[in-house]
Design an enzyme around this catalytic site. Structure first.
Site, PDB file in Angstrom:
ATOM      1  N   CYS A  43     -30.339  -8.417 -33.295  1.00 19.65           N
ATOM      2  CA  CYS A  43     -30.955  -6.700 -32.896  1.00 19.65           C
ATOM      3  C   CYS A  43     -30.911  -6.066 -31.541  1.00 19.65           C
ATOM      4  O   CYS A  43     -29.832  -5.065 -31.359  1.00 19.65           O
ATOM      5  CB  CYS A  43     -32.136  -6.491 -33.940  1.00 19.65           C
ATOM      6  SG  CYS A  43     -32.842  -5.212 -34.049  1.00 19.65           S
ATOM      7  N   CYS A  48     -28.846  -3.972 -32.921  1.00 18.67           N
ATOM      8  CA  CYS A  48     -29.093  -2.085 -32.937  1.00 18.67           C
ATOM      9  C   CYS A  48     -29.262  -1.981 -31.985  1.00 18.67           C
ATOM     10  O   CYS A  48     -28.935  -0.727 -31.420  1.00 18.67           O
ATOM     11  CB  CYS A  48     -30.444  -2.598 -33.813  1.00 18.67           C
ATOM     12  SG  CYS A  48     -30.715  -4.035 -35.075  1.00 18.67           S
ATOM     13  N   LYS A  51     -25.950  -1.593 -29.487  1.00 20.79           N
ATOM     14  CA  LYS A  51     -24.985  -0.592 -30.145  1.00 20.79           C
ATOM     15  C   LYS A  51     -25.573   0.608 -30.273  1.00 20.79           C
ATOM     16  O   LYS A  51     -24.744   1.559 -29.249  1.00 20.79           O
ATOM     17  CB  LYS A  51     -24.946  -1.116 -31.509  1.00 20.79           C
ATOM     18  CG  LYS A  51     -24.209  -0.704 -32.268  1.00 20.79           C
ATOM     19  CD  LYS A  51     -24.864   0.852 -33.298  1.00 20.79           C
ATOM     20  CE  LYS A  51     -25.604   0.640 -33.956  1.00 20.79           C
ATOM     21  NZ  LYS A  51     -25.830  -0.090 -35.627  1.00 20.79           N
ATOM     22  N   TYR A 179     -19.431  -1.545 -41.526  1.00 25.16           N
ATOM     23  CA  TYR A 179     -20.652  -0.886 -40.491  1.00 25.16           C
ATOM     24  C   TYR A 179     -20.264  -0.394 -38.772  1.00 25.16           C
ATOM     25  O   TYR A 179     -20.474   0.502 -38.082  1.00 25.16           O
ATOM     26  CB  TYR A 179     -22.032  -0.080 -40.693  1.00 25.16           C
ATOM     27  CG  TYR A 179     -22.614  -1.321 -40.644  1.00 25.16           C
ATOM     28  CD1 TYR A 179     -23.690  -1.538 -38.617  1.00 25.16           C
ATOM     29  CD2 TYR A 179     -23.248  -2.642 -40.814  1.00 25.16           C
ATOM     30  CE1 TYR A 179     -24.556  -2.154 -38.452  1.00 25.16           C
ATOM     31  CE2 TYR A 179     -24.045  -3.495 -40.707  1.00 25.16           C
ATOM     32  CZ  TYR A 179     -24.730  -3.368 -39.570  1.00 25.16           C
ATOM     33  OH  TYR A 179     -25.995  -4.130 -39.454  1.00 25.16           O
ATOM     34  N   GLU A 183     -18.635   1.874 -36.613  1.00 25.11           N
ATOM     35  CA  GLU A 183     -19.040   1.986 -35.382  1.00 25.11           C
ATOM     36  C   GLU A 183     -19.078   2.251 -33.966  1.00 25.11           C
ATOM     37  O   GLU A 183     -18.950   2.424 -32.706  1.00 25.11           O
ATOM     38  CB  GLU A 183     -20.768   1.174 -34.799  1.00 25.11           C
ATOM     39  CG  GLU A 183     -20.991   1.938 -36.261  1.00 25.11           C
ATOM     40  CD  GLU A 183     -22.919   1.101 -36.627  1.00 25.11           C
ATOM     41  OE1 GLU A 183     -23.666   2.047 -37.210  1.00 25.11           O
ATOM     42  OE2 GLU A 183     -23.245  -0.095 -35.829  1.00 25.11           O
ATOM     43  N   HIS A 437     -36.471  26.810 -41.351  1.00 28.40           N
ATOM     44  CA  HIS A 437     -34.461  27.006 -40.753  1.00 28.40           C
ATOM     45  C   HIS A 437     -34.836  27.319 -38.765  1.00 28.40           C
ATOM     46  O   HIS A 437     -35.771  27.744 -38.903  1.00 28.40           O
ATOM     47  CB  HIS A 437     -34.650  28.413 -41.964  1.00 28.40           C
ATOM     48  CG  HIS A 437     -33.718  29.239 -41.157  1.00 28.40           C
ATOM     49  ND1 HIS A 437     -32.209  28.552 -41.927  1.00 28.40           N
ATOM     50  CD2 HIS A 437     -33.403  30.617 -40.746  1.00 28.40           C
ATOM     51  CE1 HIS A 437     -31.004  29.510 -41.598  1.00 28.40           C
ATOM     52  NE2 HIS A 437     -31.974  30.699 -40.704  1.00 28.40           N
ATOM     53  N   GLU A 442     -31.985  21.173 -43.718  1.00 27.01           N
ATOM     54  CA  GLU A 442     -32.883  22.616 -45.136  1.00 27.01           C
ATOM     55  C   GLU A 442     -31.805  22.462 -46.575  1.00 27.01           C
ATOM     56  O   GLU A 442     -32.377  22.581 -47.595  1.00 27.01           O
ATOM     57  CB  GLU A 442     -33.073  24.082 -44.249  1.00 27.01           C
ATOM     58  CG  GLU A 442     -31.677  24.574 -43.956  1.00 27.01           C
ATOM     59  CD  GLU A 442     -31.958  25.970 -43.603  1.00 27.01           C
ATOM     60  OE1 GLU A 442     -32.125  26.770 -43.914  1.00 27.01           O
ATOM     61  OE2 GLU A 442     -31.429  26.119 -42.279  1.00 27.01           O
TER      62      GLU A 442
HETATM   63  C1  LIG Z   1     -23.570  -4.893 -33.912  1.00 24.35           C
HETATM   64  C2  LIG Z   1     -24.082  -4.692 -34.919  1.00 24.35           C
HETATM   65  C3  LIG Z   1     -25.301  -3.906 -34.825  1.00 24.35           C
HETATM   66  C4  LIG Z   1     -25.911  -3.887 -35.766  1.00 24.35           C
HETATM   67  N1  LIG Z   1     -26.781  -2.908 -36.506  1.00 24.35           N
HETATM   68  C5  LIG Z   1     -28.115  -2.686 -37.182  1.00 24.35           C
HETATM   69  C6  LIG Z   1     -28.676  -1.970 -37.235  1.00 24.35           C
HETATM   70  O1  LIG Z   1     -27.703  -0.051 -36.703  1.00 24.35           O
HETATM   71  N2  LIG Z   1     -29.826  -1.423 -37.982  1.00 24.35           N
HETATM   72  C7  LIG Z   1     -30.355  -2.678 -38.577  1.00 24.35           C
HETATM   73  O2  LIG Z   1     -31.767  -2.668 -39.480  1.00 24.35           O
HETATM   74  N3  LIG Z   1     -29.304  -3.839 -38.229  1.00 24.35           N
HETATM   75  C8  LIG Z   1     -27.742  -3.309 -37.611  1.00 24.35           C
HETATM   76  N4  LIG Z   1     -27.863  -4.785 -37.465  1.00 24.35           N
HETATM   77  C9  LIG Z   1     -28.591  -6.251 -38.670  1.00 24.35           C
HETATM   78  C10 LIG Z   1     -29.431  -6.503 -37.474  1.00 24.35           C
HETATM   79  O3  LIG Z   1     -29.481  -6.988 -35.808  1.00 24.35           O
HETATM   80  C11 LIG Z   1     -29.907  -7.912 -38.517  1.00 24.35           C
HETATM   81  O4  LIG Z   1     -29.720  -7.803 -39.617  1.00 24.35           O
HETATM   82  C12 LIG Z   1     -31.345  -8.562 -37.869  1.00 24.35           C
HETATM   83  O5  LIG Z   1     -30.881  -8.711 -36.463  1.00 24.35           O
HETATM   84  C13 LIG Z   1     -31.908 -10.079 -38.734  1.00 24.35           C
HETATM   85  O6  LIG Z   1     -32.742 -10.871 -37.659  1.00 24.35           O
HETATM   86  P1  LIG Z   1     -33.022 -11.957 -38.529  1.00 24.35           P
HETATM   87  O7  LIG Z   1     -34.017 -12.000 -38.135  1.00 24.35           O
HETATM   88  O8  LIG Z   1     -32.464 -12.142 -39.826  1.00 24.35           O
HETATM   89  O9  LIG Z   1     -32.049 -12.743 -37.328  1.00 24.35           O
HETATM   90  P2  LIG Z   1     -31.375 -13.062 -35.893  1.00 24.35           P
HETATM   91  O10 LIG Z   1     -32.331 -11.163 -35.051  1.00 24.35           O
HETATM   92  O11 LIG Z   1     -29.764 -13.315 -36.098  1.00 24.35           O
HETATM   93  O12 LIG Z   1     -32.021 -13.977 -35.284  1.00 24.35           O
HETATM   94  C14 LIG Z   1     -31.903 -14.844 -34.960  1.00 24.35           C
HETATM   95  C15 LIG Z   1     -31.908 -15.719 -34.228  1.00 24.35           C
HETATM   96  O13 LIG Z   1     -31.872 -17.362 -34.396  1.00 24.35           O
HETATM   97  C16 LIG Z   1     -31.597 -18.018 -33.227  1.00 24.35           C
HETATM   98  N5  LIG Z   1     -30.913 -19.682 -34.116  1.00 24.35           N
HETATM   99  C17 LIG Z   1     -29.766 -20.156 -35.220  1.00 24.35           C
HETATM  100  N6  LIG Z   1     -29.842 -20.849 -35.006  1.00 24.35           N
HETATM  101  C18 LIG Z   1     -30.910 -20.956 -34.252  1.00 24.35           C
HETATM  102  C19 LIG Z   1     -31.161 -22.945 -34.300  1.00 24.35           C
HETATM  103  N7  LIG Z   1     -30.544 -23.746 -34.584  1.00 24.35           N
HETATM  104  N8  LIG Z   1     -31.865 -23.318 -33.251  1.00 24.35           N
HETATM  105  C20 LIG Z   1     -33.132 -21.831 -32.924  1.00 24.35           C
HETATM  106  N9  LIG Z   1     -32.513 -20.655 -32.423  1.00 24.35           N
HETATM  107  C21 LIG Z   1     -31.425 -20.552 -33.330  1.00 24.35           C
HETATM  108  C22 LIG Z   1     -30.779 -17.261 -32.541  1.00 24.35           C
HETATM  109  O14 LIG Z   1     -29.975 -17.272 -31.388  1.00 24.35           O
HETATM  110  C23 LIG Z   1     -30.870 -16.127 -32.998  1.00 24.35           C
HETATM  111  O15 LIG Z   1     -31.078 -15.514 -31.913  1.00 24.35           O
HETATM  112  C24 LIG Z   1     -26.834  -5.879 -36.285  1.00 24.35           C
HETATM  113  C25 LIG Z   1     -26.223  -6.196 -36.180  1.00 24.35           C
HETATM  114  C26 LIG Z   1     -25.244  -6.363 -35.438  1.00 24.35           C
HETATM  115  C27 LIG Z   1     -24.760  -7.717 -35.334  1.00 24.35           C
END
Ligand SMILES: Cc1cc2nc3c(=O)[nH]c(=O)nc-3n(C[C@H](O)[C@H](O)[C@H](O)COP(=O)(O)OP(=O)(O)OC[C@H]3O[C@@H](n4cnc5c(N)ncnc54)[C@H](O)[C@@H]3O)c2cc1C
Length: 468
Positions: A43, A48, A51, A179, A183, A437, A442
């Protein structure tokens, strides 16, 4: 009794993992977290936040154009992609620092490196081969972009690289109909890149309300995005001046760049989860119960790696609920219904509740209210853009079960409408709410006429037709 180095080890420092680690520590647990790339996760680092910054940047184009109808002149703005990327990177670095200091202040041990399981209670963190034991393990490793396995796919980029292009291409093919694809197509198009959105399905934005899908397609085409549905790339060739995508029907399309936004896959490979007994689903996602517990008692998972609702606020809520339940003595479940969602296209989409097609499968009788109109702003700007607002109402209970908006600020409007839907607001409640308004929103409280399919709509008397 067996002792452990920490009470909780979190794998992944993204939205879900960081929230869970901080909250568990605030409940008195000894916590360590490992992040293999940058704290903040998808994110903050490549999702997010960056972006939305690019979306803001891209929309100034409309503002400059619209200003002319309001009396402004002499505007000859120039756009500098490298400056935008540098400013965006500085902001992302600042946010990353905040994430790290929040963990530090909470007393969480933050490790930089890739963590893998050895068994259900033991992890190893690379590159230093550090071994730790944990009573409870939380997997919050998120997902990564999927790239279609075709010849030449290595020449294409994904959203990860799109945030770091050193210059804008003259043309791009964005592959995908979700999406992220839409975007980025809007972002590139607004910066003057000739943009093709190529999607294999019949209509973009699967899962959204069909009226939104149709109306957005129309608006994208009006803006010059070439929306090509029912087409797939068979192979990509690199030429001296760019790339050629050959479609499955043999048609070639040349482009300076090709970006795949064809979905994301859960990050479970190489974690040795199966060896620890953790059950994975068909997409490689960790299968969890309502408490985010995996098939192994002490191993939990939250966020995109579980492939439930892949959005940041959901990952955060799941991380919080896990920590409160397991370490705070407050069993909490996350409600995955009524999650508001947006597409930050231009114009944008905000949506909460059921799309009409799903509502018709679940609810016997529906009333539909729709308004498609030109917002006041565009009477002077001259922009040919129409807003869409749609409410879906369960006729028996009068409850509003879906609210869908296309147009400026749709996401902001729908965030607030989501509160009303959560409170089980009826159409009568919407009607009783005083309009504010002049606003576009609205319209949501002034729609009185039920929509009828064209064949069922009464034919207006001739004089009414003449007056229109
Ligand atoms: C381009 C894009 C735009 C987006 N826009 C939106 C939006 O507008 N609104 C919205 O709500 N969501 C959006 N999302 C989705 C959102 O980013 C994810 O839903 C959210 O980040 C999920 O969080 P998470 O904690 O599950 O995983 P992540 O945020 O992906 O975090 C996982 C982390 O784990 C780390 N990792 C992986 N494997 C290992 C390992 N073995 N050891 C140590 N670290 C590891 C990774 O490096 C990463 O930093 C977007 C995603 C993308 C790709």
């Amino acid at each position: 009794m067996q002792t452990f180095d920490v009470d909780l080890f979190v794998v992944g420092g993204g939205s879900g993992g960081v929230r869970a680690a901080r909250v568990a520590a605030s409940h008195g647990a000894k916590v360590a977290i490992a992040e293999e790339y940058r704290f903040g996760g998808t994110c903050v680092i490549r999702g997010c936040v960056p972006k939305k910054l690019l979306v803001y940047a891209s929309r100034f184009r409309d503002d400059f154009e619209d200003a002319v109808g309001f009396g402004w002149s002499g505007l000859s703005p120039k756009f500098d992609w490298a400056k935008l990327i540098a400013n965006k990177d500085a902001e992302i670095a600042r946010l990353e620092g905040i994430y790290q200091s929040l963990l530090e202040k909470a007393g969480v041990e933050a490790l930089t490196g890739r963590a893998e399981l050895i068994d259900a209670h033991t992890l190893i963190v690379q590159p230093r081969n550090r071994r730790l034991t944990a009573r409870t393990v939380l997997i919050a490793t998120g997902g990564r972009p999927m790239v279609t396995d075709i010849p030449g796919a290595g020449h294409a980029i994904t959203s990860n690289e799109a945030f770091h292009l050193d210059h804008l291409p003259a043309s791009i093919i964005v592959v995908g109909g979700g999406y992220i694809a839409i975007e980025f197509a809007c972002i590139f198009q607004a910066f003057g890149v000739t943009t093709t959105l190529l999607y294999r399905g019949p209509k973009i934005l699967r899962g959204f309300d069909d009226d939104l899908r149709d109306a957005l397609t129309t608006e994208l085409e009006k803006r010059g995005v070439d929306v090509v549905c029912g087409a797939e790339i068979a192979e990509i060739d690199k030429r001296r001046t760019g790339l050629t995508a050959t479609l499955k029907d043999g048609r070639p399309i040349d482009a300076g760049q090709i970006m795949f936004a064809t979905g994301r896959t859960p990050n479970t490979a190489g974690l040795a989860l199966e060896a620890a007994g953790v059950r994975l689903g068909p997409k490689g996602q960790i299968v969890v119960d309502a408490h985010s517990r995996s098939s192994v008692d002490n191993i939990y998972a939250v966020g995109d790696v579980t492939d439930r609702v892949n959005l940041t606020p959901v990952a955060i809520r799941e991380g919080q609920a896990f920590a409160d339940s397991v370490f705070g003595g407050k069993p909490t479940l996350v409600d995955h219904e009524l999650v508001p969602t947006a597409v930050f296209s231009t114009p944008e989409i905000g949506s909460v509740g059921l799309p009409e097609r799903i509502a018709r499968e679940r609810i016997a009788k529906l009333d539909i209210y729709k308004a498609r109109f030109r917002p006041l702003k565009h009477t002077l700007s001259g922009r040919d853009e129409r807003m869409l607002m749609k409410l879906i109402v369960d006729r028996e209970t009068d409850r509003v079960v879906g609210c869908h908006v296309l147009g400026a600020d749709a996401a902001e409007i729908v965030q607030v409408a989501a509160i009303a839907l959560r409170l089980k607001a009826t159409k009568a409640d919407f009607d009783a709410t005083m309009a504010l308004h002049p606003t576009v929103s609205e319209e949501l409280v002034t729609m009185r006429e039920k929509w009828q399919p064209p064949s069922a709509a009464p034919v207006p008397p001739p004089q009414q037709v003449a007056r229109r």
